[in-house]
Design an enzyme around this catalytic site. Sequence first.
Site, PDB file in Angstrom:
ATOM      1  N   GLU A 218       9.627 -16.513   5.499  1.00 42.24           N
ATOM      2  CA  GLU A 218      11.020 -16.951   5.526  1.00 42.24           C
ATOM      3  C   GLU A 218      11.699 -16.655   6.858  1.00 42.24           C
ATOM      4  OE1 GLU A 218      12.518 -13.974   6.111  1.00 42.24           O
ATOM      5  OE2 GLU A 218      10.559 -13.142   5.627  1.00 42.24           O
TER       6      GLU A 218
ATOM      7  N   GLU B  35       9.010 -14.214   8.813  1.00 43.46           N
ATOM      8  CA  GLU B  35       8.595 -15.558   9.227  1.00 43.46           C
ATOM      9  C   GLU B  35       7.134 -15.877   8.898  1.00 43.46           C
ATOM     10  OE1 GLU B  35       7.590 -15.589  14.006  1.00 43.46           O
ATOM     11  OE2 GLU B  35       9.674 -15.179  13.468  1.00 43.46           O
TER      12      GLU B  35
END
Length: 367
Positions: free
Chosen positions: A176, A319
């Site tokens: 994310e 991420e």
Amino acid sequence: MTADRALLTATLARIEPADATAARMAQQALDAKAKPPRSLGRLEDLACQVAGIRGSTATLRSAVVVCAADHGVADEGVSAYPQDVTAAMVAAFASGRAAVSVLARQAGARLVVVDLGVRTRTDHPGVLARRIGAGTANAARGPAMSRQEAERAVATGIELAFSLADEDVTLIAIGEMGIANTTAASALSAALLGVDPTSVCGRGTGVDDARLAHKVDVVRRMLAVNEVDTGEPLSVLAALGGFEIGALVGLVLGGAARRVPIVLDGFITGAAALIAARLAPACVDAMIASHCSPEPGHARILSELGLDPLFSLDMRLGEASGAALALPLIGSSMALVQEMAALDEVAAVPGPLDERDAGAPLPSGFA
């Protein structure tokens, strides 16, 4: 019933435990390889886990999915970085210049970047637009989103997982991006685990002691203002979560329903996995924990889910960087099942000393 709720209901009905027979057959294949029994340690466990999820030991095709969205709670000053960083990083992902971009390339994995609700829209051809809104509301003052928005976020994740499975992707790493999402994950973790916010709140982007104390106070306010019913996981998500966290929940559920292993990244994906597990306990069988981040809430979540991370490198970037890094390791575990010679195929390898000439030399690694 809305289309999103119908998709969620149908997906939950498809989720089953891992295939114990397939996992056992993978272990039997490994036991027959040209090596001492169990000498590859957790690599063998990993191969059996993947075989159990998929019901197969066929070659893996990987994708890395990064879900991005902004959080209204960022207005409370809980992050060391401004909210504009979310959009900037999404552009960097799509341009191939971010850490996850490099790691996905190294793993030979497809990178999918999804905008679920970044405050500033990123018009880049490498970004998949699945926007639910321009970020959530401030959860320290009321619900982050409506129940309908939460269901749309989860359904979007399910749709993404199904689409990738339809394209013969057989291993999905998830992660994310979203400034203030560790605050949302901390609130979700505190609510679902029933613990004090101090035990799950960490430094996130690297905040100092004063801002960490402020972050804990903000999480307390999020919990007090929303008074969530922890028996209703989607209501907890709606009250405290983010659009990208909802999509991650859906990716876990969709992957489990299609028997695609889901590789979890760090704390935020862990919070999403916890919600998914509350909705469908059997989906935990489809999860692979890549690593354990220094965020204190992450270890608690992994313990609750019964997941043992593959490595611990003090990574806290998010991420999907840790999940992407795990892909070659997972691929290697399956390659051993597929490609390694069996003991009876290696004529020069002697058997155990009680079956062969005790004076025969043993190959390296068999002593």
